[in-house]
Design a protein around this motif. Structure first.
Motif, mmCIF file in Angstrom:
data_model
loop_
_atom_site.group_PDB
_atom_site.id
_atom_site.type_symbol
_atom_site.label_atom_id
_atom_site.label_comp_id
_atom_site.label_asym_id
_atom_site.label_seq_id
_atom_site.Cartn_x
_atom_site.Cartn_y
_atom_site.Cartn_z
ATOM 1 N N LEU A 157 -17.382 -1.454 -3.248
ATOM 2 C CA LEU A 157 -16.486 -0.567 -3.995
ATOM 3 C C LEU A 157 -15.847 0.450 -3.061
ATOM 4 O O LEU A 157 -16.527 1.073 -2.243
ATOM 5 N N GLU A 158 -14.527 0.601 -3.208
ATOM 6 C CA GLU A 158 -13.787 1.577 -2.418
ATOM 7 C C GLU A 158 -14.397 2.970 -2.596
ATOM 8 O O GLU A 158 -14.721 3.392 -3.696
ATOM 9 N N GLY A 159 -14.551 3.668 -1.479
ATOM 10 C CA GLY A 159 -15.102 5.009 -1.522
ATOM 11 C C GLY A 159 -16.614 5.044 -1.428
ATOM 12 O O GLY A 159 -17.191 6.081 -1.067
ATOM 13 N N ARG A 160 -17.257 3.910 -1.733
ATOM 14 C CA ARG A 160 -18.714 3.824 -1.633
ATOM 15 C C ARG A 160 -19.121 2.909 -0.492
ATOM 16 O O ARG A 160 -20.045 3.208 0.260
ATOM 17 N N HIS A 161 -18.428 1.781 -0.362
ATOM 18 C CA HIS A 161 -18.760 0.794 0.665
ATOM 19 C C HIS A 161 -17.660 0.628 1.711
ATOM 20 O O HIS A 161 -17.923 0.107 2.786
ATOM 21 N N PHE A 162 -16.442 1.014 1.372
ATOM 22 C CA PHE A 162 -15.333 0.889 2.325
ATOM 23 C C PHE A 162 -14.214 1.843 1.937
ATOM 24 O O PHE A 162 -14.190 2.377 0.818
ATOM 25 N N LEU A 163 -13.308 2.064 2.880
ATOM 26 C CA LEU A 163 -12.114 2.867 2.644
ATOM 27 C C LEU A 163 -10.893 1.963 2.647
ATOM 28 O O LEU A 163 -10.893 0.904 3.282
ATOM 29 N N LEU A 164 -9.842 2.381 1.950
ATOM 30 C CA LEU A 164 -8.616 1.565 1.907
ATOM 31 C C LEU A 164 -7.971 1.436 3.281
ATOM 32 O O LEU A 164 -7.155 0.549 3.502
ATOM 33 N N SER A 165 -8.341 2.326 4.205
ATOM 34 C CA SER A 165 -7.810 2.240 5.565
ATOM 35 C C SER A 165 -8.473 1.120 6.364
ATOM 36 O O SER A 165 -7.972 0.736 7.427
ATOM 37 N N TYR A 166 -9.591 0.564 5.886
ATOM 38 C CA TYR A 166 -10.260 -0.529 6.591
ATOM 39 C C TYR A 166 -9.392 -1.783 6.515
ATOM 40 O O TYR A 166 -8.670 -1.993 5.533
ATOM 41 N N PRO A 167 -9.496 -2.669 7.512
ATOM 42 C CA PRO A 167 -8.825 -3.971 7.390
ATOM 43 C C PRO A 167 -9.400 -4.732 6.200
ATOM 44 O O PRO A 167 -10.613 -4.942 6.123
ATOM 45 N N MET A 168 -8.548 -5.150 5.278
ATOM 46 C CA MET A 168 -9.036 -5.819 4.080
ATOM 47 C C MET A 168 -9.691 -7.161 4.397
ATOM 48 O O MET A 168 -10.588 -7.608 3.669
ATOM 49 N N SER A 169 -9.266 -7.789 5.487
ATOM 50 C CA SER A 169 -9.908 -9.052 5.856
ATOM 51 C C SER A 169 -11.374 -8.817 6.213
ATOM 52 O O SER A 169 -12.244 -9.638 5.915
ATOM 53 N N THR A 192 -14.970 -11.391 -8.615
ATOM 54 C CA THR A 192 -14.248 -10.516 -9.538
ATOM 55 C C THR A 192 -13.522 -9.457 -8.724
ATOM 56 O O THR A 192 -14.138 -8.777 -7.894
ATOM 57 N N LEU A 193 -12.212 -9.348 -8.944
ATOM 58 C CA LEU A 193 -11.408 -8.326 -8.285
ATOM 59 C C LEU A 193 -11.280 -7.116 -9.203
ATOM 60 O O LEU A 193 -10.890 -7.243 -10.367
ATOM 61 N N LEU A 194 -11.606 -5.935 -8.685
ATOM 62 C CA LEU A 194 -11.399 -4.668 -9.385
ATOM 63 C C LEU A 194 -10.178 -4.031 -8.753
ATOM 64 O O LEU A 194 -10.234 -3.598 -7.598
ATOM 65 N N LEU A 195 -9.059 -3.963 -9.490
ATOM 66 C CA LEU A 195 -7.790 -3.672 -8.841
ATOM 67 C C LEU A 195 -7.019 -2.500 -9.446
ATOM 68 O O LEU A 195 -6.701 -2.507 -10.636
ATOM 69 N N PRO A 196 -6.693 -1.498 -8.635
ATOM 70 C CA PRO A 196 -5.605 -0.586 -8.974
ATOM 71 C C PRO A 196 -4.293 -1.304 -8.629
ATOM 72 O O PRO A 196 -4.316 -2.473 -8.211
ATOM 73 N N ASP A 197 -3.190 -0.649 -8.766
ATOM 74 C CA ASP A 197 -1.890 -1.295 -8.510
ATOM 75 C C ASP A 197 -1.581 -1.259 -7.010
ATOM 76 O O ASP A 197 -0.699 -0.540 -6.545
#
Length: 307
Positions: A46-58, A85-90
């Protein structure tokens, strides 16, 4: 009473007892279908708990698959299928493409396939993974035997050091620092140990929350005492260099650092495989608890509701 009063692992024990979920306790569930032993597991990033959006998504995709596969491997199984399962904002579609590039490459590496999943709108970006594998023999965390050696694969603490380096947001990293960062972003589940674990291990689990936390779970489930030695903990050259540069104790990282996805297992000392990077760090004895150099091991490690 709130969840934080129990903590992650206290909650698991509470639910096991409250609802008589006696089969709950290992990172995979083993169910028998005819002559087949099927291993089922799930994991989340989960973003903010396990990774940041700045991380390479791959890298996030690779890590999610590796974490799920690691649970199957630790119990003596081979991964076959995953549901995502994808948990997605826009977010931009490109981020999702990069995520799937990492997941599909990881699946190719481990010999597994993504066969379906789900999509749900969410405030935070995340992935929830369900994995299925097969095993010739299920090896849980609660079957250690008196006289077993206590072993780990690889080196410990590298992922935590890599995370700390990432959070420093340095303009330029040295080679040893990049190797530590890589071990945090793109860990490799120890699928090369499947045959050894399946054939020889009495108890086994992966190290995802830190050795000090995970070994405590194994000792408790086995109802035995685990005696380990600090000087036997395997530490990489990169972690030694990191600790030297930043005035840190590398052994604290080896004990407390999570997300290494190495394996913790027990079996007869005579079953050591010289072709695997395994280290004996201690012994299983009569009694209860975990001891480091003869002293009770401090409660360290990751807990979702106390960390």
């Amino acid at each position: 009473m709130r969840v934080s009063d129990l903590g992650e692992f206290g909650l698991i024990e509470y639910l096991r007892e409250r609802f008589s979920l006696q089969e709950v306790g290992d990172d995979t569930a083993c169910v028998e279908l005819g002559s087949e032993k099927i291993l089922l597991t799930c994991d989340s990033l989960l973003e903010g708990r396990h990774f940041l959006l700045s991380y390479p998504m791959s890298s996030v995709g690779w890590k999610g698959v590796s974490a799920t596969v690691s649970d199957i491997v630790a119990n003596g199984g081979r991964p076959l299928y995953l549901l995502i399962t994808l948990l997605l904002p826009d977010v931009e579609i490109k981020k999702i493409e990069e995520l799937y590039e990492g997941m599909t490459k990881a699946c190719e590496f481990y010999g597994a396939r993504i066969v379906g999943g789900n999509i749900v709108k969410s405030q935070n970006f995340g992935i929830d993974l369900f994995g299925l594998g097969v095993a010739k023999r299920f090896v849980g965390r609660g079957s250690a035997k008196v006289g077993d050696g206590v072993f780990v694969s690889g080196t410990l603490g590298d992922s935590r050091a890599g995370l700390e380096l990432l959070l420093m947001e340095k303009r330029q990293y040295e080679d040893f620092e990049l190797r530590l960062i890589e071990r945090h972003l793109r860990p490799t589940a120890r699928i090369d140990y499947v045959g050894h674990i399946s054939k020889y291990a009495n108890a086994s689990m992966d190290i995802s929350d830190g050795l000090a936390s995970d070994i405590r779970h194994m000792a408790k489930r086995s109802g035995l005492s685990f005696q380990i030695s600090k000087e036997k903990l395997p530490i990489s050259r990169e972690l030694y260099e990191f600790a030297k540069r930043h005035g840190k104790d590398p052994y604290v990282y080896a004990l407390k650092g999570g997300e290494d996805y190495q394996l913790l297992f027990t079996h007869s000392p005579e079953k050591v495989n010289p072709f695997l990077d395994m280290s004996q760090i201690g012994w299983v004895r009569e009694g209860e608890g975990v001891f480091l150099d003869g002293e009770p091991l401090e409660e360290l490690g990751f807990d979702h509701f106390r960390s």
